[in-house]
Design a protein around this motif. Structure first.
Motif, PDB file in Angstrom:
ATOM      1  N   TYR A   1      16.290 -12.923 -14.464  1.00 19.61           N
ATOM      2  CA  TYR A   1      17.316 -13.706 -13.787  1.00 19.61           C
ATOM      3  C   TYR A   1      17.041 -13.790 -12.285  1.00 19.61           C
ATOM      4  CZ  TYR A   1      21.734 -14.236 -11.298  1.00 19.61           C
ATOM      5  OH  TYR A   1      22.685 -14.594 -10.411  1.00 19.61           O
TER       6      TYR A   1
ATOM      7  N   ALA B   1      14.197 -16.127 -11.680  1.00 15.24           N
ATOM      8  CA  ALA B   1      14.614 -17.511 -11.878  1.00 15.24           C
ATOM      9  C   ALA B   1      15.394 -18.022 -10.665  1.00 15.24           C
ATOM     10  CB  ALA B   1      15.455 -17.636 -13.144  1.00 15.24           C
ATOM     11  N   VAL B   2      16.314 -17.200 -10.174  1.00 11.94           N
ATOM     12  CA  VAL B   2      17.112 -17.607  -9.016  1.00 11.94           C
ATOM     13  C   VAL B   2      16.231 -17.813  -7.795  1.00 11.94           C
ATOM     14  CG1 VAL B   2      18.843 -16.805  -7.358  1.00 11.94           C
ATOM     15  CG2 VAL B   2      19.280 -16.594  -9.798  1.00 11.94           C
TER      16      VAL B   2
ATOM     17  N   VAL C   1      14.379 -21.069  -8.090  1.00 10.50           N
ATOM     18  CA  VAL C   1      15.263 -22.217  -7.865  1.00 10.50           C
ATOM     19  C   VAL C   1      15.546 -22.377  -6.376  1.00 10.50           C
ATOM     20  CG1 VAL C   1      17.606 -23.082  -8.233  1.00 10.50           C
ATOM     21  CG2 VAL C   1      16.301 -22.166 -10.160  1.00 10.50           C
TER      22      VAL C   1
ATOM     23  N   SER D   1      21.456 -22.535  -7.008  1.00  5.03           N
ATOM     24  CA  SER D   1      21.305 -21.608  -8.134  1.00  5.03           C
ATOM     25  C   SER D   1      22.635 -21.369  -8.842  1.00  5.03           C
ATOM     26  CB  SER D   1      20.730 -20.284  -7.645  1.00  5.03           C
ATOM     27  OG  SER D   1      21.605 -19.717  -6.700  1.00  5.03           O
TER      28      SER D   1
ATOM     29  N   VAL E   1      24.317 -22.898 -11.128  1.00  2.93           N
ATOM     30  CA  VAL E   1      24.379 -23.052 -12.584  1.00  2.93           C
ATOM     31  C   VAL E   1      23.843 -21.795 -13.270  1.00  2.93           C
ATOM     32  CG1 VAL E   1      23.542 -24.360 -14.564  1.00  2.93           C
ATOM     33  CG2 VAL E   1      24.213 -25.555 -12.466  1.00  2.93           C
ATOM     34  N   ILE E   2      22.694 -21.312 -12.781  1.00  4.34           N
ATOM     35  CA  ILE E   2      22.112 -20.103 -13.371  1.00  4.34           C
ATOM     36  C   ILE E   2      23.042 -18.914 -13.164  1.00  4.34           C
ATOM     37  CG2 ILE E   2      20.144 -18.530 -13.350  1.00  4.34           C
ATOM     38  CD1 ILE E   2      18.435 -20.735 -12.339  1.00  4.34           C
TER      39      ILE E   2
ATOM     40  N   THR F   1      26.037 -19.194 -15.449  1.00  3.20           N
ATOM     41  CA  THR F   1      25.635 -18.969 -16.833  1.00  3.20           C
ATOM     42  C   THR F   1      25.446 -17.481 -17.089  1.00  3.20           C
ATOM     43  OG1 THR F   1      24.466 -21.076 -16.801  1.00  3.20           O
ATOM     44  CG2 THR F   1      23.950 -19.580 -18.603  1.00  3.20           C
ATOM     45  N   TYR F   2      24.783 -16.828 -16.146  1.00  3.23           N
ATOM     46  CA  TYR F   2      24.497 -15.414 -16.304  1.00  3.23           C
ATOM     47  C   TYR F   2      25.779 -14.580 -16.275  1.00  3.23           C
ATOM     48  CZ  TYR F   2      21.397 -11.403 -16.157  1.00  3.23           C
ATOM     49  OH  TYR F   2      20.694 -10.268 -16.478  1.00  3.23           O
TER      50      TYR F   2
END
Ligand SMILES: [Zn+2]
Length: 107
Positions: free
Chosen positions: A38, A41-42, A45, A52, A54-55, A58-59
């Motif tokens: 995670y 990914a952040v 992005v 970021s 949305v991520i 979601t997380y």
């Protein structure tokens, strides 16, 4: 005293409840273990100049979902919340927070 006249693991509802408790805890741990993914990914992005949010949401939703799922699990013996004593969810315990029932059935 427990009834040991029939040694049939995983067939009685009490053991099934314990298995379910164990599974919900495992899901939470899997979620914990994806934290580095995670973070990566952040950072990717953010490097690309995107938001970021949305991520992140979601997380957080995933965490909240698994957390709630684990916290509502009830002990088959005392019917209290298995992982929750007072207000705190403690997924690291392997015993009931109230009566001390182990989630690992003996045998
Ligand atoms: Zn209990």
């Amino acid at each position: 005293m427990t009834d040991n006249t029939h040694n049939t693991p995983n067939t009685n509802p009490r053991d099934q409840r314990l298995m379910e408790i164990k599974r919900s805890r495992n899901r939470l741990f899997v979620c914990f273990s994806t934290l580095p993914v995670y973070m990566y990914a952040v950072s990717q992005v953010l490097d690309n100049g995107n938001s970021s949010n949305v991520i992140m949401f979601t997380y957080m939703a995933l965490y909240a979902g698994f957390g709630v799922n684990a916290s509502v699990k009830r002990c088959p013996d005392c019917h209290q919340q298995y992982f929750v004593k007072k207000y705190f969810l403690n997924p690291f315990r392997s015993q009931c927070a109230h009566c001390g029932l182990s989630m690992h059935p003996k045998g």
